[in-house]
Design a protein around this motif. Structure first.
Motif, short mmCIF file in Angstrom:
data_model
loop_
_atom_site.label_atom_id
_atom_site.label_comp_id
_atom_site.label_asym_id
_atom_site.label_seq_id
_atom_site.Cartn_x
_atom_site.Cartn_y
_atom_site.Cartn_z
N PHE A 110 0.33 2.03 -6.79
CA PHE A 110 -1.11 1.84 -6.80
C PHE A 110 -1.88 3.12 -7.15
O PHE A 110 -3.02 3.05 -7.58
CB PHE A 110 -1.60 1.33 -5.43
CG PHE A 110 -1.18 -0.08 -5.14
CD1 PHE A 110 -1.92 -1.16 -5.61
CD2 PHE A 110 -0.04 -0.34 -4.39
CE1 PHE A 110 -1.53 -2.46 -5.36
CE2 PHE A 110 0.36 -1.64 -4.12
CZ PHE A 110 -0.39 -2.70 -4.61
N ASP A 116 -3.87 -2.78 -8.46
CA ASP A 116 -4.67 -3.57 -7.52
C ASP A 116 -5.63 -4.50 -8.27
O ASP A 116 -5.74 -5.68 -7.94
CB ASP A 116 -5.45 -2.66 -6.57
CG ASP A 116 -6.26 -3.44 -5.55
OD1 ASP A 116 -5.71 -4.37 -4.91
OD2 ASP A 116 -7.46 -3.12 -5.38
N ARG A 120 -5.51 -8.58 -8.00
CA ARG A 120 -6.68 -9.30 -7.50
C ARG A 120 -7.19 -10.31 -8.53
O ARG A 120 -7.59 -11.42 -8.17
CB ARG A 120 -7.77 -8.32 -7.11
CG ARG A 120 -7.32 -7.39 -5.99
CD ARG A 120 -8.32 -7.25 -4.90
NE ARG A 120 -7.87 -6.24 -3.95
CZ ARG A 120 -7.28 -6.53 -2.80
NH1 ARG A 120 -7.09 -7.77 -2.45
NH2 ARG A 120 -6.92 -5.57 -1.98
N ASP A 125 -2.06 -12.38 -3.10
CA ASP A 125 -2.36 -11.91 -1.74
C ASP A 125 -1.11 -11.51 -0.97
O ASP A 125 -1.19 -10.97 0.13
CB ASP A 125 -3.16 -12.95 -0.95
CG ASP A 125 -2.52 -14.33 -0.93
OD1 ASP A 125 -1.37 -14.48 -1.35
OD2 ASP A 125 -3.19 -15.26 -0.48
N THR A 141 4.07 2.94 -1.84
CA THR A 141 3.52 1.71 -2.41
C THR A 141 3.09 0.75 -1.31
O THR A 141 2.00 0.17 -1.35
CB THR A 141 4.56 1.04 -3.34
OG1 THR A 141 4.81 1.93 -4.45
CG2 THR A 141 4.07 -0.30 -3.86
N ASP A 144 -0.08 1.91 0.62
CA ASP A 144 -1.28 1.60 -0.16
C ASP A 144 -1.59 0.11 -0.15
O ASP A 144 -2.74 -0.30 -0.01
CB ASP A 144 -1.14 2.11 -1.60
CG ASP A 144 -1.35 3.61 -1.72
OD1 ASP A 144 -1.78 4.26 -0.73
OD2 ASP A 144 -1.08 4.16 -2.82
N ALA A 145 -0.56 -0.72 -0.30
CA ALA A 145 -0.76 -2.17 -0.29
C ALA A 145 -1.30 -2.63 1.07
O ALA A 145 -2.18 -3.49 1.14
CB ALA A 145 0.54 -2.89 -0.62
N LEU A 148 -4.88 -1.87 1.32
CA LEU A 148 -5.66 -2.75 0.44
C LEU A 148 -5.70 -4.19 0.96
O LEU A 148 -6.33 -5.05 0.36
CB LEU A 148 -5.09 -2.72 -0.98
CG LEU A 148 -5.29 -1.38 -1.71
CD1 LEU A 148 -4.41 -1.30 -2.95
CD2 LEU A 148 -6.77 -1.20 -2.07
N TYR A 150 -3.04 -6.45 1.54
CA TYR A 150 -2.05 -7.43 1.10
C TYR A 150 -1.09 -7.79 2.24
O TYR A 150 -0.78 -6.95 3.09
CB TYR A 150 -1.21 -6.88 -0.06
CG TYR A 150 -1.98 -6.73 -1.34
CD1 TYR A 150 -2.17 -7.82 -2.20
CD2 TYR A 150 -2.52 -5.51 -1.71
CE1 TYR A 150 -2.87 -7.69 -3.38
CE2 TYR A 150 -3.23 -5.37 -2.89
CZ TYR A 150 -3.40 -6.46 -3.72
OH TYR A 150 -4.11 -6.32 -4.90
#
Length: 186
Positions: A110, A116, A120, A125, A141, A144-145, A148, A150
């Motif tokens: 990301f 991302d 999106r 999701d 990774t 970060d996910a 965000l 997820y």
């Protein structure tokens, strides 16, 4: 039902082959069939697949990894090719309409990328993650996910590192700190 994407992280010659420039060797080689099996499953389910591939420039003295690791995954080299059966799978499926090959220049898929935004736009999701190295690029990774928002699934039998202790720690971290579903253990 979740709209899922499989992110295959750094499963390249340099990270997996015996003569790779920064190889995790046998642990990475042992997960080859599991990674390809996941890719096949995601194609059969008509889900998204992201191939996130580390990319470095020869002689880049400004990149922070230069002081930490030997040169690896250099643009234009064989080291960036997918390892073994994943390369064969990729050549066969490169026109799969839900496949996204992307370069990344940091540990996280990301960081500094449009990943991302792409996910999106496709209403993804849930992110399923596999590849190498569990305690480096998968870790960053997944953090970060998580940040965000997820839903996270980690395929333990399709992840490896050159540091078994780091691998084991990362799997526990994914489960206990990021709330990931860690599936497919040994």
């Amino acid at each position: 039902m979740a709209n899922k994407a499989l992110i295959i992280v750094d499963y390249t010659v340099d990270f997996v082959a015996d003569d790779g420039k920064l190889t995790c060797g046998r642990p990475g080689q042992k997960i080859e069939n599991n990674i390809v099996g996941l890719a096949e499953q995601f194609v059969a389910d008509q889900s998204w697949i992201v191939l996130a591939v580390d990319r470095h420039e020869k002689g880049d003295r400004w990149h922070p990894e230069t002081k930490l690791f030997p040169p690896h995954n250099i643009a234009g080299t064989h080291g960036r090719d997918f390892y073994g059966k994943l390369e064969t799978w990729y050549q066969k499926n490169r026109d799969y309409p839900r496949l996204y090959y992307m370069d990344k220049t940091r540990y996280s898929a990301f960081a500094g990328t449009d990943l991302d935004m792409r996910l999106r736009a496709r209403r993804v999701d849930e992110i399923d993650v596999c590849g190498v190295c569990t305690d480096i690029c998968l870790l960053h990774t997944l953090v970060d996910a998580y940040n965000l928002g997820y839903k996270l699934v980690v395929h333990a039998d399709a992840a490896a590192s050159f540091n078994q202790q780091g691998h084991d720690w990362a799997l526990q971290h994914f489960k206990n700190t990021l709330g990931a579903d860690v599936v497919g253990g040994e």
